[in-house]
Structure formats: structure tokens, C-alpha cells
Design an enzyme around this catalytic site. Structure first.
Site, PDB file in Angstrom:
ATOM      1  N   LYS A 258       0.949  -1.222  -0.078  1.00  0.00           N
ATOM      2  CA  LYS A 258      -0.072   0.036   0.022  1.00  0.00           C
ATOM      3  C   LYS A 258       0.853   1.311  -0.137  1.00  0.00           C
ATOM      4  CE  LYS A 258      -4.399   1.055   0.053  1.00  0.00           C
ATOM      5  NZ  LYS A 258      -5.577   0.429  -0.285  1.00  0.00           N
TER       6      LYS A 258
HETATM    7  P1  NAD Z   1     -12.758   7.807  -2.879  1.00  0.00           P
HETATM    8  O1  NAD Z   1     -11.622   8.765  -2.454  1.00  0.00           O
HETATM    9  O2  NAD Z   1     -13.180   7.543  -4.110  1.00  0.00           O
HETATM   10  O3  NAD Z   1     -14.246   8.041  -2.107  1.00  0.00           O
HETATM   11  C1  NAD Z   1     -14.231   8.058  -0.523  1.00  0.00           C
HETATM   12  C2  NAD Z   1     -15.776   8.504  -0.143  1.00  0.00           C
HETATM   13  O4  NAD Z   1     -15.816   8.439   1.180  1.00  0.00           O
HETATM   14  C3  NAD Z   1     -15.909   9.952  -0.500  1.00  0.00           C
HETATM   15  O5  NAD Z   1     -17.463   9.905  -1.040  1.00  0.00           O
HETATM   16  C4  NAD Z   1     -15.893  10.593   0.850  1.00  0.00           C
HETATM   17  O6  NAD Z   1     -16.600  11.865   0.639  1.00  0.00           O
HETATM   18  C5  NAD Z   1     -16.290   9.818   1.736  1.00  0.00           C
HETATM   19  N1  NAD Z   1     -15.899   9.927   3.268  1.00  0.00           N
HETATM   20  C6  NAD Z   1     -14.678   9.958   3.672  1.00  0.00           C
HETATM   21  N2  NAD Z   1     -14.713  10.085   4.874  1.00  0.00           N
HETATM   22  C7  NAD Z   1     -16.115  10.063   5.264  1.00  0.00           C
HETATM   23  C8  NAD Z   1     -16.742   9.848   6.534  1.00  0.00           C
HETATM   24  N3  NAD Z   1     -15.927  10.076   7.596  1.00  0.00           N
HETATM   25  N4  NAD Z   1     -18.172   9.568   6.415  1.00  0.00           N
HETATM   26  C9  NAD Z   1     -18.643   9.286   5.176  1.00  0.00           C
HETATM   27  N5  NAD Z   1     -17.919   9.291   4.144  1.00  0.00           N
HETATM   28  C10 NAD Z   1     -16.599   9.749   4.130  1.00  0.00           C
HETATM   29  O7  NAD Z   1     -12.403   6.248  -2.155  1.00  0.00           O
HETATM   30  P2  NAD Z   1     -12.764   4.880  -2.725  1.00  0.00           P
HETATM   31  O8  NAD Z   1     -11.727   4.232  -3.575  1.00  0.00           O
HETATM   32  O9  NAD Z   1     -14.214   4.642  -3.131  1.00  0.00           O
HETATM   33  O10 NAD Z   1     -12.393   4.064  -1.290  1.00  0.00           O
HETATM   34  C11 NAD Z   1     -13.184   3.714  -0.321  1.00  0.00           C
HETATM   35  C12 NAD Z   1     -12.852   2.747   0.389  1.00  0.00           C
HETATM   36  O11 NAD Z   1     -12.852   1.590  -0.126  1.00  0.00           O
HETATM   37  C13 NAD Z   1     -11.354   2.950   1.307  1.00  0.00           C
HETATM   38  O12 NAD Z   1     -11.452   2.120   2.521  1.00  0.00           O
HETATM   39  C14 NAD Z   1     -10.499   1.982   0.236  1.00  0.00           C
HETATM   40  O13 NAD Z   1      -9.395   1.493   0.691  1.00  0.00           O
HETATM   41  C15 NAD Z   1     -11.693   0.987  -0.288  1.00  0.00           C
HETATM   42  N6  NAD Z   1     -11.376   0.151  -1.281  1.00  0.00           N
HETATM   43  C16 NAD Z   1     -11.273   0.774  -2.612  1.00  0.00           C
HETATM   44  C17 NAD Z   1     -11.012   0.048  -3.754  1.00  0.00           C
HETATM   45  C18 NAD Z   1     -10.826   0.884  -5.099  1.00  0.00           C
HETATM   46  O14 NAD Z   1     -10.957   0.208  -6.202  1.00  0.00           O
HETATM   47  N7  NAD Z   1     -11.112   2.263  -5.017  1.00  0.00           N
HETATM   48  C19 NAD Z   1     -10.889  -1.251  -3.759  1.00  0.00           C
HETATM   49  C20 NAD Z   1     -10.880  -1.879  -2.294  1.00  0.00           C
HETATM   50  C21 NAD Z   1     -11.052  -1.203  -1.225  1.00  0.00           C
END
Ligand code: NAD
Length: 426
Positions: free
Chosen positions: A116
Site C-alpha cells: 500500500k
Molecule cells: P474515494 O476517495 O473515491 O471515496 C471516498 C468517499 O468516502 C468519498 O465520498 C468521501 O466523501 C467519503 N468519506 C470520507 N470520509 C467519510 C466519512 N467519515 N463519512 C462518510 N463518508 C466519508 O475512495 P474509494 O476508492 O471509494 O475508497 C473507499 C474505501 O474503499 C477505502 O477504504 C478504500 O481503501 C476501499 N477500497 C477501494 C478500492 C478501489 O478500487 N477504489 C478497492 C478496495 C477497497
């Protein structure tokens, strides 16, 4: 399997997600009856890099940011994991996320270890040109340890396919030829895979529907709340709605909205596109963002950040099923409370693995310079996700352990087997 490498894991002083990740590993090691030496091998990151990222701001000022790349394990293949831009990034968070990537890749049987990366930055406060300079400088700093056969970054919180295009270009310019396989989650125009942007959310919903069915719940009679409306949450909400689930509440970091009859997710996505937040959406009422987690819905999908379900609110969660779109949204204490209350929790390393599966497909396609159709990608994704779900369910039943324990035990066993088969050098 026996190995005793004489070392004893030292008591950890970690807190937050790293403490949770370490505790999950310790429980799996106990279930598998491994010795302390093997435990230490599995717990220790193979390589960690901390870099300074000097940045010329658009206004001429110079700022120095900090970035990290942690490679937790390489036993089953090159390391793989996302790059996060967030003010909350620190080394321990990156360590936890890297360890979870190792287990996720092993659980889904993709031939990768886990890694990561992160930069401590709030991307909302920087221009696109500044973010490009930050990304390119970070990439050049970690260049010696990344590459298609070493470590392959992908998007995570605060980064996207444009970030991956900058990384791929910086790497390629430095080595002197185009290397699509150094990152995944790239735009299709530079070797990305069809179906990658939606892969994590699609996978989350495939698993969510399977978990609802496991609890005797039909999509058209089910309701859901989704925390986070980014790459994972927005897609998850859309696919749930498409499957007939009434998505009653959605939040982002600015607030939450609620509609008893179900939110029109495409209309909300348009509103977010225009305004940058779910707040103020005319098709729903405002609601308290913390209360979203405690709504009386069938399904809760936390898809934002770590630690949002904790000892202070887990007892008030009323969802029947929690499917972890985010990594590490449930603390160890909350996990125990949810279990005691009979709530089915589908763990992150299973639920959100769709992204790394299609990242693997992207890397395979890039290595072969042969592109698959969107249908082929989606078909293969669904088959792998559902096979992993069935496998974790079977291990959970056979060993009488939770889905999280079953997923972690399965993954840790595969990584340990690779370690032991390869042996220790020298
Ligand atoms: P992103 O930056 O696209 O979106 C994050 C979202 O969460 C945004 O809408 C933001 O406003 C919101 N957010 C942040 N803090 C918040 C809070 N306290 N309460 C409510 N909403 C909040 O990120 P993402 O890629 O969607 O990732 C989200 C999660 O999924 C992370 O834990 C990431 O590690 C995990 N993840 C992502 C992927 C991927 O392919 N992008 C794959 C596996 C896991």
C-alpha cells in the site's frame, strides 16, 4: 505444517487499523497453530519506504509532503496495492492496509503479495497541476521498488485513473519505454481494462446480494444504507438500486441524505458531479451522517474509511448484514459486538476484492497485449467473487468461526504455505 523459527513476536504498541490487522493475524495464527517465528514472518513488512516530496505550489511557495510505500509480502508474487491521498495517512495506516492486501490477494488466489502507498495530503486543497507534480515526484522517489514484477500500485482514496496515468508515464519516461503493467486502474486509452472502474463496487454488490440471500432476504424486499459516495460507494449504491434494493440513505464526508422510498442514485450522482457533495440533493431529506450507520435497514455498506463502526456505536447498528466496501471499517471491539448481536459481517478482504481481481486481469491483459471484452471481464469477476464467498462460507461453517476469521485463516494459510515451500534464504 510445522516450523519454529525461534523468534517471539514482540508485544505490539500499535493502535487503530494496524492493531486490528495484527489482532486478526494473531487469531488466525492461533487457529492454524503456527509457531511464533512464522507469526513474526507473516506480521513483518518485507520493505518500507518513507519519502519527502518537495512541491512547488502554484503560488511559488515550497511545501514538503511525506509519502510512504509499504510492501508487506512477496511470497506469492509481486506486491499489489493502492495509493491513498488523505490527510489521515501515516505509516501505521499504510502498514495495516498493506497487510490486508496480502490476505486479500491470497484469499482471491491472485498471484500477488500485498502493498500500500500513501501521501499525507488533502487533495481538495491542491490544483490538478500541483497534484500531478506531487504524484510524479512521489513516483520517481519510489521508482526503484515498483515495477510490473515488483510492486504494482492502483487507485484508492483520493486518487483515480488520472493519477495512475501520471504514475505510469513517470515510470515509463524514467526507464525509457512504455510500461503499462507498472500500475492498474489506468484509463483504457493507455492500457486500462474495461470494467476496472466499476469492479470493486460490482464485487461488493455481488457479495452483498449473496449475503442477503444467505439471510433469506430478497433484493426487492431489502433496504440498504451506504456510507461513502466515492469510487466504491457510488457504484455500490447504483448496482444495489439496479438489483432492486431500496437504497434509503447515502453519505459522504460532508453529510448524508435519506429517502424512505429509496434514493434515485443516478440523480444523486449528477448532483454530486455538479456540487461535489451529496448535501443539498433535492430528491432526499438531509440526515445526520453518524445516524446512517444505525438505520433500521437490511444491509449496511460502509464504503469510506477505517474505524467507523467502533465500540461506541456498534451496539446501535440495526442492519442484518454489514458488507465492508471500505478497508477496515469495523474495529475489533465493534466486530465482537456485531457478532454477539447476530449481525452477519462480510469482511473487507472478501467483500471489496473485486478491484484487485480486475486489476489482476488488467495486468494480465497488459502483459499479453491482448484485450478482453467488458462482458468477459465481468463474467470472470463474478465467478471469482462468488467462488470466494462459497469458500469462506464453507470454512466458516467447518471451523465454526466468523466470516472474517474464515477469510483471514484461508489467506494466511496460503501465504504461509508459499513462505514454507520457498524456504528461508540464505
Ligand atoms: P474515494 O476517495 O473515491 O471515496 C471516498 C468517499 O468516502 C468519498 O465520498 C468521501 O466523501 C467519503 N468519506 C470520507 N470520509 C467519510 C466519512 N467519515 N463519512 C462518510 N463518508 C466519508 O475512495 P474509494 O476508492 O471509494 O475508497 C473507499 C474505501 O474503499 C477505502 O477504504 C478504500 O481503501 C476501499 N477500497 C477501494 C478500492 C478501489 O478500487 N477504489 C478497492 C478496495 C477497497
Amino acid at each position: 505444517m510445522t516450523t519454529e523459527l525461534l523468534a517471539t513476536p514482540s508485544p505490539s504498541t500499535a493502535t487503530g487499523p494496524l492493531a486490528d490487522a495484527q489482532a486478526q493475524l494473531a487469531a488466525a495464527v492461533e487457529t492454524l497453530d503456527y509457531g511464533a517465528g512464522l507469526h513474526r514472518l507473516l506480521a513483518s513488512p518485507r520493505r518500507e519506504m518513507t519519502v519527502s516530496i518537495p512541491l512547488h505550489r502554484d503560488n511559488g511557495a515550497v511545501e514538503v509532503l511525506t509519502g510512504y510505500r509499504v510492501q508487506h509480502n512477496f511470497s506469492r508474487g509481486p506486491a499489489k496495492g493502492g495509493l491513498r491521498f488523505s490527510p489521515a495517512v501515516d505509516l501505521d495506516e499504510v502498514r495495516a492496509l498493506a497487510m490486508w492486501m496480502t490476505w486479500k490477494c491470497a484469499l482471491l488466489d491472485v498471484p500477488y503479495g500485498g502493498a500500500k502507498g500513501g501521501i499525507t495530503i488533502d487533495p481538495r486543497n491542491y490544483s490538478v497541476r500541483e497534484l500531478e507534480r506531487v504524484t510524479r515526484r512521489y513516483t520517481s522517489e519510489i521508482l526503484p521498488i515498483i515495477g510490473p514484477e515488483k510492486d504494482i500500485p492502483a487507485p484508492d482514496i483520493g486518487t483515480d485513473e488520472r493519477t495512475m496515468a501520471w504514475m505510469m508515464d513517470t515510470y515509463s519516461v524514467n526507464v525509457g519505454y512504455t510500461v503499462p503493467g507498472v500500475v492498474t486502474g489506468k484509463p483504457v486509452s493507455v492500457g486500462g481494462s474495461l470494467g476496472r472502474p466499476s469492479a470493486t463496487s460490482r464485487g461488493v454488490v455481488q457479495i452483498a446480494l449473496a449475503a442477503l440471500a444467505h439471510n433469506g432476504l430478497e433484493p426487492r424486499r431489502s433496504s440498504a444504507a451506504v456510507q461513502g459516495f466515492g469510487k466504491v460507494g457510488a457504484g455500490a449504491a447504483a448496482f444495489l438500486a439496479e438489483a432492486g434494493v431500496k437504497v434509503q440513505a447515502i453519505s459522504d464526508q460532508y453529510g448524508a441524505v435519506y429517502a424512505a422510498g429509496g434514493i434515485d442514485v443516478p440523480a444523486l450522482a449528477e448532483h454530486v458531479e455538479l456540487t461535489g457533495s451529496v448535501v443539498g440533493f433535492a430528491g432526499a431529506e438531509p440526515m445526520d451522517a453518524a445516524a446512517l450507520l444505525e438505520l433500521d435497514v437490511d444491509l449496511l455498506v460502509p464504503a469510506a474509511v477505517e474505524g467507523v463502526l467502533h465500540a461506541g456505536n456498534a451496539g446501535r447498528v440495526r442492519a442484518k448484514v454489514v458488507v465492508e466496501g471500505a478497508n477496515g471499517p469495523t474495529t475489533g471491539e465493534a466486530d465482537a459486538i456485531l457478532q454477539a448481536n447476530g449481525i452477519l459481517v462480510v469482511p473487507d478482504i472478501l467483500a471489496n476484492a473485486g478491484g484487485v481481481i480486475v486489476s489482476y486481469f488488467e495486468w494480465v491483459q497488459g502483459n499479453q497485449a491482448y484485450w478482453w471484452t467488458a462482458d468477459e471481464v465481468e463474467d470472470r469477476l463474478a465467478r471469482r467473487m462468488l467462488a470466494a464467498w462459497e469458500n469462506v462460507l464453507a470454512v466458516s461453517k467447518a471451523r465454526r468461526i466468523t466470516l472474517r476469521e474464515a477469510a483471514t485463516v484461508t489467506a494466511v494459510e496460503r501465504v504461509a504455505e508459499a513462505h514454507l515451500t520457498r524456504g528461508l534464504y540464505p
